[in-house]
Structure formats: C-alpha cells, structure tokens
Design a protein around this motif. Structure first.
Motif, PDB file in Angstrom:
ATOM      1  N   GLU A  72       0.948  -1.240  -0.072  1.00  0.00           N
ATOM      2  CA  GLU A  72      -0.080  -0.008  -0.039  1.00  0.00           C
ATOM      3  C   GLU A  72       0.803   1.327  -0.084  1.00  0.00           C
ATOM      4  N   LEU A 132      -0.994   7.041  -2.852  1.00  0.00           N
ATOM      5  CA  LEU A 132      -2.427   6.733  -3.560  1.00  0.00           C
ATOM      6  C   LEU A 132      -3.483   6.870  -2.545  1.00  0.00           C
ATOM      7  N   HIS A 133      -3.037   6.626  -1.329  1.00  0.00           N
ATOM      8  CA  HIS A 133      -4.138   7.105  -0.175  1.00  0.00           C
ATOM      9  C   HIS A 133      -4.518   8.497  -0.157  1.00  0.00           C
ATOM     10  N   ALA A 135      -6.678   9.257  -3.048  1.00  0.00           N
ATOM     11  CA  ALA A 135      -8.314   8.788  -2.803  1.00  0.00           C
ATOM     12  C   ALA A 135      -9.194  10.094  -2.253  1.00  0.00           C
ATOM     13  N   LEU A 143      -7.615  -1.981  -6.714  1.00  0.00           N
ATOM     14  CA  LEU A 143      -7.063  -0.502  -6.058  1.00  0.00           C
ATOM     15  C   LEU A 143      -8.328  -0.114  -5.327  1.00  0.00           C
ATOM     16  N   TYR A 196      -7.891   1.322  -1.538  1.00  0.00           N
ATOM     17  CA  TYR A 196      -7.692   2.839  -1.164  1.00  0.00           C
ATOM     18  C   TYR A 196      -9.269   3.398  -0.999  1.00  0.00           C
ATOM     19  N   ILE A 244      -6.226   7.085  -9.085  1.00  0.00           N
ATOM     20  CA  ILE A 244      -5.408   6.159  -8.350  1.00  0.00           C
ATOM     21  C   ILE A 244      -4.731   5.266  -9.284  1.00  0.00           C
TER      22      ILE A 244
END
Length: 460
Positions: free
Chosen positions: A30, A34-35, A38, A273, A277, A350
C-alpha cells in the motif's frame, strides 16, 4: 465486497513468507501517495467544469464552431485553455494538442471536422508506454441530428470530461514513469469518431497504450427506479480481444482466455485498487464491452488493438440521457452527485498513478506442464522491474486467488499445482512495490498491441 475479502485472504495466507527469499513483498504494497489521491478530488473543481460546459448551450458535434459562447468549438477552446492553465501551474509539464479528422456518415451527412483536445504528461523513465483517460465533450438531445437546441450534457458526458480534467490537475505535479494522456473527445454521439481520432493518433505516433479508461456517464448516483447508491461504479471490459485472428481464437477456445483479455485484467486491477484505497467505494466488474446494445469511445481503442475499459455509474437514469429539455426530462446540472463524481475521479487518478509508476506488464507469458504435477510459468523481463509475482485461480473464479513473489527471474515452477485445473498469470513489480496488471498467457492476455483487422488481412 465480502467475496473480494475472502479471495484476498485466500491469496495472502498460503504464501505469507513466499517473498522473503526474493527481497520482494509477499503481499501487495500500500502506498501513502495513493491514499492521499483517494481524498484529493475537489467537488468544487468538478462543479466548475461541468457548469462551464453546460453554459455553452449545446456541444453537438455538428453545432457552431466559430462562436466563443455557444457550440462545440467554444467548448473545445475552453478545455484547451483549462489544460494550458494546468500546464502553467506545473511549470509546463503538459503538452496540449488538438488532433482532428474529417468524417461523413449516417449521423454526419456532410463532412465535419472532429477535433479532440488532449493534454500529454510525458513519463520520466518510460515515456513510450502510455496510460489514457477519455471522456466525450459532445452532447445531444432526443434527435441525434439536432445541432441547435440546448443539449446541456451535464452527465453525458460533462461528468467524464470533468473527471479527466481533475485527474490532470491532481497528477500534473506528481511523478509518472509512463506517459499520461488526458483527452476530451468529440463526435462520440455521431459515431465514436473522437475515439477513432485519438486511437489513430496513438498508432501513428507509436504509443504503447497499456490502458484506456473511458469515463462516460459517471456523475449520477440515482437510478431511474429511484434507487440511490453512491458506493459503486461499473467497469465494463471485453472478454476476448476484439481483433483476434482466427488462429488465435482457435487456440484460445481450446486453452482458455475467454475472460482474461488485457482489458478484463485491467478491470480486475481497478477493482483491487478500489478495495485497497477506497473503502467506501467499489468496482462492479461487468463482463461486457459496454452496456447492452450501446457503445463508447473505448471501442475504437479496442479495435486498434489496445486494452480499454468503460467506466460508468452504477445506476443510470434514462430520463436524463439523450432527452429534449422538458419537465422531468433532460441532462441538467441538478442531476449530478458531486460527491459521487469525486469518488469516480479518485479511482481514475489512483489507477493512472499506479499504472504509470509500475513497470510494464510482462510480455511473452507462457505455461507448460502437460502430463505433469507441476506447472512452469515463464515470461519476458521488462525494464524497471525488480521482480515478478505469479498468480493463479480456479477456472470459475472471477478474481485472482493465489499469488507468489518470485524475484527477478523469467520463470517459476509451481510445485503440485496441476496446469489442467487453474488459470495462471504474471505481474511485474517495481522496487518500491508498484505492481502491473496481471497478464494471462498467450495472445489472449497480452498487453502488447494486437494488429487491427485491416492489418490482419495482410497477415499470412
């Protein structure tokens, strides 16, 4: 959701230590960046874009191109200027182009110039590999030839254009190893012409298109039956490649691959994904190229031999699509759920970031193991990969169930995994843990461009 969690658990538990000897993570990594993506899409930005596009009255492909306030020409110029402003904010990172062709057809009886507005952010280390997001700029009312009456097209498809412009804004200042392309297309309603313009441009310029995400009707969370659901988006993907040869089809029918085109494994990639996320938002994979009897701009990309999917809201309201403006009907701004559109945009951003930072999917994937109790999976290494992960699943399972990290090698032997009983695939991994989509063996699953039908005629 429960099925995905069960399959994920199945994938991780049997081989929790499998990656230790390789130096690669046994489980998918992870990524904090990318978090962050989101929650990054701005509802205000999305609203501003759709409001501006609706303000042009109609964006019909055959509408006025000279006015600065009404018609498709004004809308195209507005999008171009918006891309240019984003490019200025990132120090000139975007190249903005306007490829075009002239078409005639059933819905374009006189020659019409169809022009796309495209922003390109070159990759830092793998610029020939390309990730594309599209939405169509043109709009229509009930009569597909009516180029004069107001056709707001707030959801179909200002929502898709707003998503790709917001994705461009968010990703413009971030690193991408592969090239990112953000494209507002024209001519969709008259015959998918804008998709053809860009697909032809990609072929002519030697783009290695790894993915095309066509966002078409992505802003509404209320179905025509009154059901509200802002937690799911549909991702449509073809099962077998649109332009496979007769020889390829014969091999695929015997050995499998009907549900493992590169487009289908791209959809699985997006589903994974979303699970990682976007805990409040999920992908519903639909095993079709598009909605029943309908089409979108991903189709010309598929016909050109590129992997492509269609992203569309989970519940459509047909009273707001292709309708003259009248009480209870019409594709107007009040039909947009901006919170929902922001979640779709987050999935797009993402996906593009993850694809562009991962190595290319491995090529030449093959399997051997007839009359044996072990299966050997082999592949061609790709630049930028620190290692690979081998995947397998039951032939009736929708998602990959098992995975093993195998290091920087070009083959792996799966002991006591009988080739007859499973489907197999391989993904590539970067040193920082980004992973490509899974590649199914043979031509059926390859992410390399397959020849279009016109070229197949010259193939012995």
């Amino acid at each position: 959701m429960l099925l995905r969690r069960r399959l994920l658990l199945c994938a991780l538990l049997p081989f929790a230590g499998a990656g230790l000897a390789t130096g690669l993570p046994a489980q998918p990594t992870e990524h904090p960046e990318l978090h962050a993506l989101a929650s990054a899409p701005s509802e205000a930005e999305l609203r501003a874009t759709i409001t501006a596009l609706v303000g042009f009255g109609t964006r019909h492909t055959l509408s006025d191109t000279r006015s600065d306030t009404r018609g498709i020409g004004a809308a195209r110029r507005w999008v171009k200027q918006r891309f240019e402003r984003i490019g200025q904010d990132c120090g000139g990172c975007l190249e903005v182009i306007t490829p075009s062709q002239r078409f005639t057809g059933e819905r374009a009886p006189r020659p019409v110039e169809v022009m796309d507005v495209v922003a390109i952010k070159r990759g830092s280390s793998d610029p020939d590999r390309v990730i594309v997001i599209t939405g169509h700029l043109d709009s229509r009312v009930t009569d597909v030839m009516d180029a004069t009456h107001d056709a707001p097209g707030a959801n179909d498809d200002s929502s898709g254009v707003a998503a790709l412009i917001e994705a461009a804004r968010l990703l413009s200042k971030q690193d991408n190893r592969a090239t990112l392309v953000f494209a507002a297309l024209s001519g969709e309603e008259q015959g998918l012409y804008g998709g053809k313009v860009l697909a032809d441009y990609a072929v002519a310029h030697g783009w290695r298109v790894e993915a095309e995400l066509n966002n078409d009707i992505v802003g509404n969370s209320r179905g025509q039956n009154g059901v509200r659901d802002n937690t799911v988006v549909r991702v449509f993907s073809e099962g077998t490649r649109s332009n496979e040869t007769l020889k390829q089809a014969a091999y695929r029918r015997y050995h499998g691959g009907e549900v493992d085109s590169p487009s289908r494994n791209l959809a699985r990639f997006m589903d994974r994904l979303a699970e990682a996320y976007l805990p409040d938002f999920g992908v519903r994979m639909v095993y079709r190229t598009d909605r029943y009897g309908r089409g979108g701009d991903q189709v010309p990309f598929l016909q050109a031999g590129f992997p492509a999917v269609r992203v569309t809201e989970g519940h459509e309201d047909y009273t707001r699509q292709h309708q003259d403006l009248r009480p209870g009907y019409g594709d107007t701004l009040d039909g947009i759920d901006f919170r929902y559109l922001a979640r779709v945009t987050a999935l797009d951003a993402i996906t593009m970031a993850a694809l562009s930072r991962a190595p290319a999917p491995p090529g030449g994937v093959d399997i051997k193991g007839a009359l044996a109790t072990d299966t050997t999976v082999s592949w061609h290494k790709v630049p930028g990969a620190a290692g690979y992960r081998v995947h397998w699943r039951d032939t009736t399972a929708p998602l990959w169930q098992h995975a093993r990290a195998v290091g920087d090698v070009d083959h792996a032997v799966l002991e006591d995994v009988v080739i007859d009983d499973w489907f197999f695939g391989v993904s590539s991994l970067s040193a920082d843990g980004y992973e490509s989509p899974v590649v199914f063996p043979g031509d059926a699953g390859s992410f390399e461009r397959s020849p279009p039908v016109a070229e197949q005629a010259n193939t012995p």
